[in-house]
Each structure stands twice: as structure tokens, then as C-alpha cells.
Design a protein around this motif. Structure first.
Motif, PDB file in Angstrom:
ATOM      1  N   LEU A 171       0.669  -1.235  -0.003  1.00 53.99           N
ATOM      2  CA  LEU A 171      -0.178   0.156   0.023  1.00 53.99           C
ATOM      3  C   LEU A 171       0.824   1.098   0.077  1.00 53.99           C
ATOM      4  O   LEU A 171       0.231   2.217   0.411  1.00 53.99           O
ATOM      5  N   SER A 172       1.945   1.209  -0.552  1.00 58.97           N
ATOM      6  CA  SER A 172       2.880   2.262  -0.588  1.00 58.97           C
ATOM      7  C   SER A 172       2.619   3.254  -1.682  1.00 58.97           C
ATOM      8  O   SER A 172       3.056   4.231  -1.501  1.00 58.97           O
ATOM      9  N   ASP A 173       1.916   2.853  -2.788  1.00 56.87           N
ATOM     10  CA  ASP A 173       2.076   3.581  -3.891  1.00 56.87           C
ATOM     11  C   ASP A 173       0.737   3.659  -4.307  1.00 56.87           C
ATOM     12  O   ASP A 173       0.313   2.822  -5.402  1.00 56.87           O
ATOM     13  N   PRO A 174      -0.123   4.672  -4.208  1.00 51.58           N
ATOM     14  CA  PRO A 174      -1.664   4.765  -4.600  1.00 51.58           C
ATOM     15  C   PRO A 174      -1.841   4.846  -6.029  1.00 51.58           C
ATOM     16  O   PRO A 174      -2.341   4.099  -6.932  1.00 51.58           O
ATOM     17  N   ALA A 175      -0.896   5.460  -6.910  1.00 47.74           N
ATOM     18  CA  ALA A 175      -0.890   5.622  -8.238  1.00 47.74           C
ATOM     19  C   ALA A 175      -0.557   4.491  -9.096  1.00 47.74           C
ATOM     20  O   ALA A 175      -1.051   4.096 -10.010  1.00 47.74           O
TER      21      ALA A 175
ATOM     22  N   VAL B  14      -4.741  -0.006 -14.729  1.00 40.82           N
ATOM     23  CA  VAL B  14      -6.104   0.598 -15.299  1.00 40.82           C
ATOM     24  C   VAL B  14      -5.705   1.535 -16.228  1.00 40.82           C
ATOM     25  O   VAL B  14      -6.246   1.536 -17.362  1.00 40.82           O
ATOM     26  N   ARG B  15      -4.570   2.325 -16.333  1.00 40.95           N
ATOM     27  CA  ARG B  15      -4.177   3.410 -17.162  1.00 40.95           C
ATOM     28  C   ARG B  15      -3.636   2.561 -18.209  1.00 40.95           C
ATOM     29  O   ARG B  15      -4.045   2.968 -19.574  1.00 40.95           O
TER      30      ARG B  15
ATOM     31  N   ALA C 262      -5.857   5.855  -4.282  1.00 40.92           N
ATOM     32  CA  ALA C 262      -5.572   5.407  -5.697  1.00 40.92           C
ATOM     33  C   ALA C 262      -6.710   6.095  -6.482  1.00 40.92           C
ATOM     34  O   ALA C 262      -6.582   6.627  -7.608  1.00 40.92           O
ATOM     35  N   ALA C 263      -7.945   6.058  -6.211  1.00 39.19           N
ATOM     36  CA  ALA C 263      -8.972   6.772  -6.743  1.00 39.19           C
ATOM     37  C   ALA C 263      -8.950   8.138  -7.270  1.00 39.19           C
ATOM     38  O   ALA C 263      -9.054   8.647  -8.267  1.00 39.19           O
TER      39      ALA C 263
ATOM     40  N   PRO D 266      -5.362  12.499 -14.983  1.00 39.17           N
ATOM     41  CA  PRO D 266      -5.894  11.502 -15.918  1.00 39.17           C
ATOM     42  C   PRO D 266      -5.199  10.418 -16.773  1.00 39.17           C
ATOM     43  O   PRO D 266      -5.314   9.748 -17.561  1.00 39.17           O
ATOM     44  N   ASP D 267      -3.772  11.197 -16.983  1.00 34.19           N
ATOM     45  CA  ASP D 267      -2.603  10.497 -17.506  1.00 34.19           C
ATOM     46  C   ASP D 267      -1.742  11.580 -18.222  1.00 34.19           C
ATOM     47  O   ASP D 267      -1.452  11.683 -19.321  1.00 34.19           O
TER      48      ASP D 267
END
Length: 341
Positions: free
Chosen positions: A278-282, A288-289, A332-333, A340-341
Motif C-alpha cells: 500500500l505504498s504507492d496509490p498511483a 487501469v491506465r 488510488a481513486a 488522468p494521464d
């Protein structure tokens, strides 16, 4: 693009939580997921608190009892049905206590008609799945029972936009003829996809009418989720384990998104794999990206179309990890919504 009741950049859970304390579970869920909380399941309490027992307790004019082999249809509501309904009432009391004034999305879960048919036994011991008439009756009973249940949820939390999640982890096995008979020596024949779709559509439509402005999502954490079939049932969202998605699913997933169906992406491990999980939400939503780029979908659709969840229920996690995982889903959300990228 369809605007969903949970809004942009949302996160929620799947269903189960660790422990046996309904108030503690409700406190954790509502505290971690202020925008999109859900009614927790606590299967550690025993039979009747599990997903099959809880949903069986909702059925209209169809009763079950617990046998050594599992849940079996009975003639009248007995102590097993009463226990399941009692625990659900306790869960609803706790949820009501911690959602006073809530006006956003609120998710509740029930098992869908095909997983229920594969799990409930007829009086002779075989699954209801083996009797087409029994399956039709079960879908009708479930639709009616869910209407009553959802009306009760709306009464207790009157400002909420109720979202029903239908759990269908056995659906793929039902469609492929992989559900074993009681003897274990053979399997039940595959259910025709049109029949399966029709029963699900019946329950989805009844539930949508009951939630009046809410939504219906279908969940499966099994491999081979039938995205096309679920989209055609009219479900507003499809919930799945992101790690099980393959490029073979791309066309069906892309069609679902373009039709306005939300993806509840199970991007966060349901049990703690290591200290850095759980260290990196992105980083948790990087897949998904990647999927978005592979499908050539508009980046503007990303945060509107994707809800971040754990990969499955959290019943097997420690309480500390369950809290951390839900909070991580929220972060993360936000990363999807803010970048958005």
C-alpha cells in the motif's frame, strides 16, 4: 457519458470484512469510505452471516436450512433462516447508526441468481442449478425479496443513493458447465447464455425499480468474467479482480465502457502480500491506465468510468490491513481523478 450516482474518482469495498463486530465494521467502512460506503458482511460469525446464508434469508416464500453439505431448501423458516435475518438486522442497525445524514452512494450486496442456484440444494441434495424450473422460481423469489430488502435500506438511510451489488462468482462456471454435482463425479450441463442473461436481467430490473434512482452492479472475482453478457443485462457497473483481466477481455471491456457501464476495478490486494503493498496509490491503478491506453479510450472517461476497490472481500485480512486497504483505495481513486494521464 452516463453520470453515475457515485461520481468521479470514487472508491468502495467489495463486501466482506474481518471480525464479528457489526458496529466496528460499520465504523471502519463509513470512516474510510465517506463518499461511497457499503454494508459489510461478517462471515466469521458463522453460517447465516456468509454471503449465501445472508441472501437466502432474503428470499420471498423460499426457505433454507443448513445441512452438513450446505444450504438446502426447506418447507418453512427455521432457526437458520431466523439467525441469518437477525444478523442482517444487526448489520443494518450498525449501518444506520454510522450513516446518519449520508446523502451519497451507499452499496449493499446480495448473491445473484446463478451463484445462488449453484450453491443452494434442492430437497434431494442436488443443486437447484440442475432444475430449470427451480432456477426460474429462485430468480423470481430473489427479485421479490431484494425489493423488500432495498426498501428497508432506503427507509433506514433515506438520503442515500442505494447501489445494489449482485455477487456472481460462480457465473462463469455455470456458463461453462463446470459446477459439480453432489456426487462430484460429473458436472451440471452449461446454462444457455440467453437463459442466464434473462434471469440476471430480471433481477437487475427489479432491483433498479426498488432503488429508485440508484444503481445495480454485478461482481465476480473469478477468471473469465462475461463482460458482454453482464453489460446486456443493463447493469450499471461490473466489478472484477483487475489482476485476472487479460487482453482477450479487451473488446468486451471497451464496449462496456463506451456503452456507459462503470468498471469496479479490484486493484488493491484483498490480503496483505508484503509491507510495501500500500505504498504507492498511483502505482496500484497503473494497470487501469495501461488498459485505457491499450483500448484507445478517452482519458476524460477514466475517473468517471472506474471505481477502485479491493480485489475481493476482505474477510481474510487482518483488521488493520482491511482499514488500510480501504483508505488506499480512496487515495488510488483520487490519483485517477487528479491525473488522468
Amino acid at each position: 457519458m452516463r453520470e453515475h450516482v457515485w461520481g468521479k474518482g470514487a472508491a468502495t469495498g467489495v463486501g466482506s470484512m474481518p471480525g464479528t463486530d457489526a458496529r466496528e465494521a460499520a465504523r471502519t467502512v463509513t470512516g474510510s469510505l465517506e463518499r461511497f460506503p457499503y454494508l459489510p458482511e461478517l462471515p466469521a460469525r458463522g453460517p447465516g452471516a456468509d454471503m449465501i446464508g445472508r441472501t437466502a434469508g432474503l428470499l420471498a416464500e423460499l426457505y433454507v436450512r443448513l445441512e452438513p453439505s450446505g444450504w438446502r431448501v426447506g418447507d418453512a423458516p427455521g432457526r437458520d433462516t431466523r439467525r441469518a435475518r437477525s444478523w442482517l438486522g444487526e448489520d443494518l442497525d450498525a449501518l444506520e447508526e454510522f450513516t446518519q445524514g449520508h446523502t451519497g452512494a451507499l452499496k449493499v450486496s446480495a448473491v445473484g441468481p446463478w451463484t445462488l442456484a449453484a450453491s443452494l440444494e434442492r430437497r434431494g441434495g442436488e443443486a437447484m442449478l440442475g432444475d430449470a424450473g427451480a432456477c426460474r422460481y429462485l430468480a423470481e423469489s430473489l427479485a421479490e425479496g431484494l425489493g423488500t430488502h432495498l426498501a428497508e435500506v432506503r427507509r433506514r438511510v433515506p438520503g442515500a443513493r442505494v447501489v445494489l451489488q449482485l455477487d456472481e462468482p460462480s457465473l462463469t462456471a455455470v456458463l461453462l458447465g463446470r459446477v459439480s454435482t453432489a456426487s462430484g463425479y460429473r458436472t451440471h450441463p452449461a446454462v444457455d447464455r440467453g437463459v442466464a442473461e434473462g434471469a440476471l436481467r430480471q433481477v437487475v430490473e427489479a432491483a433498479r425499480e426498488a432503488v429508485e434512482g440508484g444503481s445495480v452492479v454485478v461482481h465476480s472475482c473469478a477468471p473469465g468474467v462475461p463482460f458482454g453478457l453482464l453489460r446486456r443485462t443493463g447493469a450499471d457497473g461490473i466489478s472484477f479482480d483487475l489482476s485476472l483481466l487479460t487482453e482477450r477481455d479487451d473488446e468486451a471491456v471497451g464496449e462496456a465502457v463506451e456503452a456507459g457501464t462503470a468498471l469496479f476495478a479490484g486493484a488493491v490486494p484483498a490480503v496483505e502480500p508484503d509491507s510495501s503493498a500500500l505504498s504507492d496509490p498511483a502505482g496500484s491503478v497503473m494497470d487501469v491506465r495501461t488498459l485505457w491506453r491499450r483500448l484507445g479510450l478517452s482519458p476524460e472517461l477514466l475517473a468517471r468510468s472506474v471505481v477502485v476497490t479491493p480485489a475481493c472481500g476482505l474477510a481474510g485480512a487482518s483488521p488493520a490491513y482491511a482499514r488500510a486497504a480501504l483508505a488506499h483505495c480512496v487515495r488510488a481513486a483520487r490519483s485517477l481523478a487528479n491525473d488522468p494521464d
